[in-house]
Design a protein around this motif. Sequence first.
Motif, PDB file in Angstrom:
ATOM      1  N   ILE A  98       0.847  -1.203   0.000  1.00  0.00           N
ATOM      2  CA  ILE A  98       0.000   0.000   0.000  1.00  0.00           C
ATOM      3  C   ILE A  98       0.882   1.252   0.000  1.00  0.00           C
ATOM      4  CG2 ILE A  98      -1.634   1.340   1.385  1.00  0.00           C
ATOM      5  CD1 ILE A  98      -2.841  -1.369   2.286  1.00  0.00           C
ATOM      6  N   VAL A  99       1.933   1.214   0.802  1.00  0.00           N
ATOM      7  CA  VAL A  99       2.891   2.326   0.803  1.00  0.00           C
ATOM      8  C   VAL A  99       3.595   2.406  -0.549  1.00  0.00           C
ATOM      9  CG1 VAL A  99       4.949   3.290   1.894  1.00  0.00           C
ATOM     10  CG2 VAL A  99       3.205   2.163   3.299  1.00  0.00           C
ATOM     11  N   GLY A 100       3.978   1.244  -1.080  1.00  0.00           N
ATOM     12  CA  GLY A 100       4.646   1.231  -2.375  1.00  0.00           C
ATOM     13  C   GLY A 100       3.792   1.820  -3.485  1.00  0.00           C
ATOM     14  N   ARG A 101       2.495   1.561  -3.440  1.00  0.00           N
ATOM     15  CA  ARG A 101       1.584   2.147  -4.428  1.00  0.00           C
ATOM     16  C   ARG A 101       1.562   3.670  -4.322  1.00  0.00           C
ATOM     17  NH1 ARG A 101      -4.522   0.356  -3.824  1.00  0.00           N
ATOM     18  NH2 ARG A 101      -4.199   1.509  -1.878  1.00  0.00           N
ATOM     19  N   ALA A 102       1.585   4.166  -3.070  1.00  0.00           N
ATOM     20  CA  ALA A 102       1.609   5.623  -2.880  1.00  0.00           C
ATOM     21  C   ALA A 102       2.909   6.233  -3.401  1.00  0.00           C
ATOM     22  CB  ALA A 102       1.426   5.949  -1.391  1.00  0.00           C
ATOM     23  N   ILE A 103       4.015   5.506  -3.245  1.00  0.00           N
ATOM     24  CA  ILE A 103       5.321   6.016  -3.687  1.00  0.00           C
ATOM     25  C   ILE A 103       5.415   6.054  -5.205  1.00  0.00           C
ATOM     26  CG2 ILE A 103       7.805   5.525  -3.707  1.00  0.00           C
ATOM     27  CD1 ILE A 103       7.412   4.195  -0.951  1.00  0.00           C
ATOM     28  N   THR A 104       4.988   4.945  -5.857  1.00  0.00           N
ATOM     29  CA  THR A 104       5.224   4.788  -7.288  1.00  0.00           C
ATOM     30  C   THR A 104       4.035   5.124  -8.157  1.00  0.00           C
ATOM     31  OG1 THR A 104       4.522   2.465  -7.290  1.00  0.00           O
ATOM     32  CG2 THR A 104       6.834   2.925  -6.766  1.00  0.00           C
ATOM     33  N   GLY A 105       2.848   5.102  -7.572  1.00  0.00           N
ATOM     34  CA  GLY A 105       1.638   5.261  -8.364  1.00  0.00           C
ATOM     35  C   GLY A 105       1.226   3.991  -9.069  1.00  0.00           C
TER      36      GLY A 105
END
Length: 426
Positions: A414-421
Motif C-alpha cells: 500500500i505504501v509502495g503504491r503511494a510512492i510509485t503510483g
Amino acid sequence: MTLTLDPQSTAGSPSDDAAGATAGAVTAGTPAAVLDADFYGFMRRLTPVEQASVAEIRDYLEREVRPGADDRWEATTSPRHLIPGFAELGLFGSGIPEVAHFENSAVYRGWVALEIARVDPSTATFIGVHSGLAMNAIAVGGSPEQQHEWLAPMARGELIGAFGLTEPLHGSDTAKGLETTATRRTTADGTDEWVLNGAKRWIGNATFADVVVIWARDTADDQVKGFLVRQPATGFTATKIERKQSLRAVENADIVLEDVIVPESDRLQQIHGFRDVAIVLRLTRADVAWQAIGVAVGAYEAALAYTKTRVQFGKPIASFQLVQQKLADSLADITASIALCVRVSEMLDEDAQKDHHSAMAKAFATKKMREVVARSRELMGGNGIQLDHGAARFFADAEAVYTFEGTYDMNTLIVGRAITGIAAFV
C-alpha cells in the motif's frame, strides 16, 4: 511494571478546557505516570485529562487484567467478566463523540491501545474488535436510527459486537475476492429483506457477540455492503477455532451463513461499496500499530526485570554488555515506533491521514515488535518459553498482531503504491 511519576503536563488537542468540560468523572488533577519504556516522554503530549484517564486505565489493568492474563491465555477464554469494568473506564467507543466519556485525541486512543496490549494483547484485541471495528462500522456506515439503537448500549458493554470480513479463502484480497453474498428480495407480505450466504473465518468475539457485522457482496450490483446480524439468527453458526498458538484468549470463530435473513432496516445504510469498508479499517489500523508497541513494551519490561534478577557468573546478567545492547536496541525500536504512531494519529485528528500513512505505521510497528519480543525471549534463555517469566505470551501473541489488519507485506505494498503510483497487488 516500570514507570515514573510526572507532575508536568503539556496541553495538546483537544484543548484542556474543552476536555475538562466533558470529562465526567475523569479530572486533570491526577499526576501522569510515564512508563520507563516511553524514553522520550511522548505521553506528556496528552492533555491533563487524557493523562489522568491513562493513569486510571493503567491502574485497572494492573489490578484486574494482569493477574489472570496467563491463565486465560492458557485456557483460551475471553475476559468477558471484565466487560463492565472496561465500559466504566470508557474503553468502548472512545473515538465516537456521541458515546465517548470525554473529548479526546487519536493519540490518546492509541496510547490506551498500547496500555492494554502491554498487559494483555488478547484483551486489547477483544476491545479492538468490539469498539474499533464493530462500533466504528456502525458509526461510519449506519443510519442515525441504527447509531441511536446500537452505539450507546455497546458503549455501556450491554451489547457486544463482532466484525465479519475475512473469509476462509480470502484475507488480503477481500476488496475484490469477497464470496459471501447478499440477495435482496421482497416477501409476499411486502417485507424488504436480504438473504446472506457464505462463510467467514478468524472472527473475534463471534461465539458470544450480540451483533455481528457481516460484509457481503450484493448479487445485483456486485458491491460490498454491510449487515447487522442480530444473535441468535437462524442459519448463522459460529464455531470457536481451537488449537491456536497466538492470542489464545481471543475467541475467534469460523462462521457459516446459510440463508440468513436480515431485514433491510439492518443493512448499514451508508455503506455503498468496499471504499466505505476501507474507511473503517483505516480508523483501526493505526490503533493496531499502537497495540504492537504495547506488545513490545510488555515483553521488554518483562525482560528488563528478569535480567536484573537473573544471576550468572556471580552477577546479574543485566551487567553484561551484550545484554545491555539488546535492551538498548529494543528501547530504540519502541521509541521509533511511538514517534511514528504519534504522528500518524495526529494526522487522523487533522483529517490528513491516508491509507498509506496508517499502513506504514502498522507495518513498521509490527516489524519492530517482532524484533523486540524475540530479543526479550532470548534474554531469558530457556525460561523465556514459559508463561511464568512474562515474555512467552507476548512472543506468541506478536505473530497474530503482525498479521491481522493487513499483513506486513500488504501494508508495505500500500505504501509502495503511494510512492510509485503503481499497484503491485492487483
